[in-house]
Enzyme design. Structure first.
Site, PDB file in Angstrom:
ATOM      1  N   ASN A   1      -8.796  24.586 -10.491  1.00 21.65           N
ATOM      2  CA  ASN A   1      -7.957  25.916 -10.711  1.00 21.65           C
ATOM      3  C   ASN A   1      -8.852  26.923 -10.202  1.00 21.65           C
ATOM      4  OD1 ASN A   1      -6.046  24.978 -12.636  1.00 21.65           O
ATOM      5  ND2 ASN A   1      -7.892  24.339 -14.117  1.00 21.65           N
TER       6      ASN A   1
ATOM      7  N   HIS B   1       0.791  -1.207   0.150  1.00 18.84           N
ATOM      8  CA  HIS B   1      -0.075   0.057   0.142  1.00 18.84           C
ATOM      9  C   HIS B   1       0.811   1.316   0.016  1.00 18.84           C
ATOM     10  CE1 HIS B   1      -3.275  -2.529   0.273  1.00 18.84           C
ATOM     11  NE2 HIS B   1      -2.826  -2.914   1.256  1.00 18.84           N
TER      12      HIS B   1
ATOM     13  N   ALA C   1       9.364   5.412  11.465  1.00 19.28           N
ATOM     14  CA  ALA C   1       7.874   5.168  10.965  1.00 19.28           C
ATOM     15  C   ALA C   1       7.319   6.459  11.406  1.00 19.28           C
ATOM     16  CB  ALA C   1       7.451   4.039  11.579  1.00 19.28           C
TER      17      ALA C   1
END
Length: 198
Positions: free
Chosen positions: A93, A62, A137
């Site tokens: 935009n 993942h 991590a």
């Protein structure tokens, strides 16, 4: 020799996959991506179009590696890591029209040989992660990381140095750093880790 891919892997015919590589369930490798030899792409990982990856890289389950990321040899990308590519992300935009590819410029993350990015970390492009660095991590990297640096936190800050094995170097009374596994002595010179020549 060739690469191995499970049936559910989605691999563009315009991607280049190195010999000995393994691509697992539900991963996606986009057009013009180049993966070196012996790479492992985990379940549900995404490799964007034009991403360049060296030999012996591991991208865990993942993880999202958006273009134009460049990974050196032996890079480890932990589970659910994100390498971003848009400095000013917007879906539309200023006039409300949906943004297209021509409405923004992708910027990438560059990762040096042997570096490791820990699980669920985010590297906010454009940043450069030095060779053999270690991102702990859950970190959010918003600025460049020196080679062999250990960084952690949100935003990530340097908290030490690591060896090529990933072990933290221990500071000595004289300010030098020692690899407890090999006994190699290092000094920090101009913000860079240098091994002493004995």
């Amino acid at each position: 020799m060739s690469y191995r891919a499970v049936e559910s892997a989605e691999i563009s015919p315009e991607a280049t996959i190195g010999d000995g590589s393994s691509l697992w369930h539900l991963c996606q490798v986009r057009e013009d991506a180049v993966l070196g030899q012996n790479c492992v792409i985990g379940r549900g990982a995404y490799i964007g179009s034009g991403v360049q990856m060296g030999d012996n890289c591991k991208v865990q389950n993942h993880a999202l590696v958006y273009e134009p990321a460049v990974l050196g040899d032996g890079v480890f990308i932990g589970p659910a890591v994100v390498l971003t590519n848009d400095t000013y992300p917007r879906a539309v935009n200023p006039d409300g029209s949906l943004k297209s590819a021509s409405d923004w410029e992708a910027v990438g993350v560059t990762i040096g040989d042997g570096a490791a990015i820990g699980a669920r970390s985010v590297c906010v492009a454009p940043v450069r992660i030095g060779a053999w660095a270690l991102v702990a991590a859950g970190s959010v990297v918003t600025r460049d990381v020196p080679a062999h640096a250990l960084v952690a936190g949100v935003p990530a800050r340097q908290i030490g140095w690591v060896s090529r094995t990933g072990t933290r170097l221990e500071e000595q009374p004289d300010g030098s750093l020692v690899d407890t596994g090999t006994g190699a002595v290092h000094d920090v010179i101009d913000g860079q880790l240098k091994e002493r020549e004995e």
